[in-house]
Design a protein around this motif. Structure first.
Motif, PDB file in Angstrom:
ATOM      1  N   LYS A  33       0.936  -1.052  -0.090  1.00 45.36           N
ATOM      2  CA  LYS A  33      -0.029  -0.011  -0.111  1.00 45.36           C
ATOM      3  C   LYS A  33       0.681   1.363   0.265  1.00 45.36           C
ATOM      4  O   LYS A  33       0.420   2.318  -0.588  1.00 45.36           O
ATOM      5  N   SER A  34       2.057   1.181   0.689  1.00 52.51           N
ATOM      6  CA  SER A  34       2.968   2.276   0.560  1.00 52.51           C
ATOM      7  C   SER A  34       3.529   2.885  -0.393  1.00 52.51           C
ATOM      8  O   SER A  34       3.805   4.104  -0.799  1.00 52.51           O
ATOM      9  N   PHE A  35       3.230   1.976  -1.668  1.00 51.81           N
ATOM     10  CA  PHE A  35       4.043   2.337  -3.116  1.00 51.81           C
ATOM     11  C   PHE A  35       2.856   3.355  -3.729  1.00 51.81           C
ATOM     12  O   PHE A  35       3.247   3.980  -4.519  1.00 51.81           O
ATOM     13  N   PHE A  36       1.764   3.218  -3.284  1.00 48.68           N
ATOM     14  CA  PHE A  36       0.525   4.411  -3.655  1.00 48.68           C
ATOM     15  C   PHE A  36       0.621   5.692  -2.888  1.00 48.68           C
ATOM     16  O   PHE A  36       0.087   6.590  -3.315  1.00 48.68           O
ATOM     17  N   GLN A  37       1.190   5.692  -1.620  1.00 48.75           N
ATOM     18  CA  GLN A  37       1.136   6.770  -0.794  1.00 48.75           C
ATOM     19  C   GLN A  37       1.486   8.292  -1.467  1.00 48.75           C
ATOM     20  O   GLN A  37       0.797   9.214  -1.350  1.00 48.75           O
ATOM     21  N   LYS A  38       2.657   8.541  -1.998  1.00 51.65           N
ATOM     22  CA  LYS A  38       3.235   9.751  -2.471  1.00 51.65           C
ATOM     23  C   LYS A  38       2.146  10.240  -3.838  1.00 51.65           C
ATOM     24  O   LYS A  38       1.931  11.284  -3.890  1.00 51.65           O
TER      25      LYS A  38
END
Length: 579
Positions: free
Chosen positions: A358-363
């Motif tokens: 999920k963190s790959f979508f954060q920025k």
């Protein structure tokens, strides 16, 4: 309405491209009767797809070889046989036009083999392939349809500048499409046209039973999230179903490929820049397979994801790491304290914990949300209560959740076929090109002129004519202002110009844009030369051979009308932005 029996649209996307078409008689009965069936063979012939990857392959002698899945397949074979170095391969090349200020007719871009290749040829061959593929498909429905029987529509991001749009038109004409048979459709606008015709049950939102996005007086924001860009327009519905643009088109390079970029950055943090570069250079086929697998797996990521995601890591990446670092890739990752419990290896598989995926979508999501919050704070957008999400990336549960969570008072509407909304809407636009009644200028437009000197002009701009008059060069003569609402088919900024000398045969009109409201000179920051045209002048009359110039905002492209006052001769043309 189009006077051609067929309207066909080509959606030239960053990651995937496709086409759709409808016949005039079909549109009269049902505007949504648009042919968009499975036409493209996927890799290894495993199935059929509505769209094909935006990649193209040229042979060593720079001849077109293949496009889409076929190009991927052939290039993969060349890589495995180590015969790829002489071939020219391009993937996701549309984004090169995002900042098109330096585009010229002879611009060259670097291919996968590091060699330069004519940029215009890349796009023209890609368009020609899609045109021929579509004519072949169309022939199965109605035999004998020729290229000139079709009104063609090409989609482009609304945030592109005029030069990039002109580049696409030039490429299409090189591909054999006549200029009078071609329209340029802005992607978020096209998607809006499609959704406008959808029945309520084909739209989904945040649980509300009544959907009234397209009632007269409604204001809504179109968020077109594609592979490369996020493209935003804001519309108000007028009487009769026409649309008025409320705010200039905006957005940025925050599409779905930025999630891929986050994953690649993560890989680099795991194995180091040198190792990843070696892996990509020496084992390109494995590198492409790994990114392709991530592309598939990222579509399954949602806020509710609670299971690890499995990615197959090629043995060649382990070997590249071992060569560069003298130790095992698995051991190095296992020693990373910040990754404890988030990343584990099982054989040749890498198991990624849900929060890490999920963190790959954060920025990306944060950037889009931040931009939207800034838009919603503007007074021009008061009363805006609907976000219409379209484009392939809008199908991502992560992006949809981010928008819904951060704008709880705003209705978020997503059509069932969000990824096809642009393509099908472009067909509707071809049938009804006047559906948008006005747009908002993204730039200040003006002509570069020489005028009489003023007291505050900088000395370096001043010069004396032969008659001793003090003149100032490089001044900006404004015709249209950034943020100005401009009606479609309007002619703006009518101003009269005279030749600089008595023996001048042509009046050169140089068109500039500026990001400022009132620029004074054409070489200020924010000013860009778009293109020029030459107006032939009468033989006699000296300085008095005046030319009346107006800009023509006929649709999604900009033209110019120059009228020689003495003779009444009218010159109408599109600027050549690629000189």
């Amino acid at each position: 309405m189009s006077n051609k029996p067929v309207v066909a649209a080509i959606d030239f996307g960053t990651t995937y491209s496709g086409y759709a078409f409808s016949f005039g008689y079909e549109f009269q009965v049902d505007p949504l009767r648009i042919s968009c069936t499975n036409h493209f063979h996927t890799r290894s012939g495993a199935g059929m797809s509505l769209k094909t990857p935006t990649c193209i392959l040229f042979s060593p002698d720079q001849r077109f070889h293949s496009f889409g899945y076929e190009a991927e397949e052939k290039y993969s074979d060349l890589l495995m046989d180590e015969e790829h170095e002489a071939w020219y391969y391009f993937k996701r090349f549309k984004m090169i036009l995002y900042n098109g200020q330096d585009l010229k007719r002879d611009t060259k871009w670097q291919a996968s083999n590091g060699k330069p290749f004519p940029a215009i040829k890349i796009f023209s061959c890609a368009i020609e392939y899609l045109v021929n593929h579509m004519l072949s498909t169309m022939d199965g429905k109605l035999a004998g349809v020729k290229r000139d029987d079709v009104h063609w529509v090409l989609t482009v991001p609304a945030i592109w500048d005029d030069k990039a749009k002109h580049f696409m038109r030039t490429a299409a004409e090189m591909a054999g499409i006549k200029g009078e048979n071609l329209s340029i459709a802005l992607e978020p606008e096209a998607a809006s046209f499609y959704c406008k015709y959808l029945p309520v049950e084909k739209l989904s939102d945040t649980g509300k039973s009544e959907i009234s996005c397209f009632q007269t007086g409604k204001r809504y924001l179109v968020l077109d999230a594609g592979g490369g860009t996020v493209d935003i327009t804001v519309h108000e519905v007028l009487h009769g179903g026409h649309l008025r643009e409320l705010f200039k088109a905006n957005g940025g390079p925050w599409g779905g490929t930025t999630v891929d970029k986050a994953f690649k950055d993560f890989l680099e943090s795991l194995c180091g820049q040198q190792t990843l570069a070696k892996f990509e250079r020496d084992f390109k086929d494995d590198y492409m397979d790994l990114l392709g697998e991530f592309e598939v797996k990222k579509r399954t990521v949602s806020p509710e994801l609670d299971q690890k995601v499995t990615l197959k890591i090629p043995i060649t990446l382990h070997e590249a790491f071992q060569d560069n670092h003298g130790r095992s890739f698995r051991e190095a990752v296992a020693e990373r304290y910040d990754l404890q419990g988030k990343l584990v290896f099982a054989g040749d598989k890498m198991r990624v914990e849900p929060s890490l995926m999920k963190s790959f979508f954060q920025k990306t999501c944060d950037t889009i949300v931040g931009h939207l919050k800034n838009l919603f704070s503007k007074s021009e957008l008061s009363g805006l209560s609907i976000i219409l999400m379209v484009g392939g990336f809008s199908e991502s549960p992560m992006l949809r959740h981010a928008i819904q969570t951060n704008f709880p008072q705003t209705r978020v509407v997503v059509p069932n076929e969000a990824g096809l909304a642009v393509l099908k809407g472009a067909v509707i636009f071809g049938h009804q090109p006047k559906i948008v009644s006005s747009r908002v200028s993204k730039y200040t437009y003006g002509i570069g002129v020489i005028r009489h000197a003023q007291s505050d002009d900088p000395p370096e701009k001043l010069f004396q004519e032969s008659n001793a008059r003090l003149m100032c060069k490089d001044t900006f003569s404004k015709h249209a202002e950034i943020g100005q609402e401009i009606e479609v088919d309007s002619k703006l900024g009518g101003l009269t110009y005279c030749p600089a000398s008595e023996d001048t045969k042509y009046l050169k009109i140089a068109l500039y844009t500026s990001t400022k409201k009132t620029p004074k000179f054409v070489d200020e920051d924010g000013c860009t030369l778009l293109g020029t045209i030459n107006v032939k002048l009468a033989k006699h009359g000296g300085h008095e051979r005046k030319v009346f110039v107006r800009l023509m905002f006929g649709g999604t492209e900009l033209g110019v009308e120059a009228i020689e006052v003495k003779t009444g001769k009218v010159t109408k043309a599109f600027f050549d932005y690629l000189e």
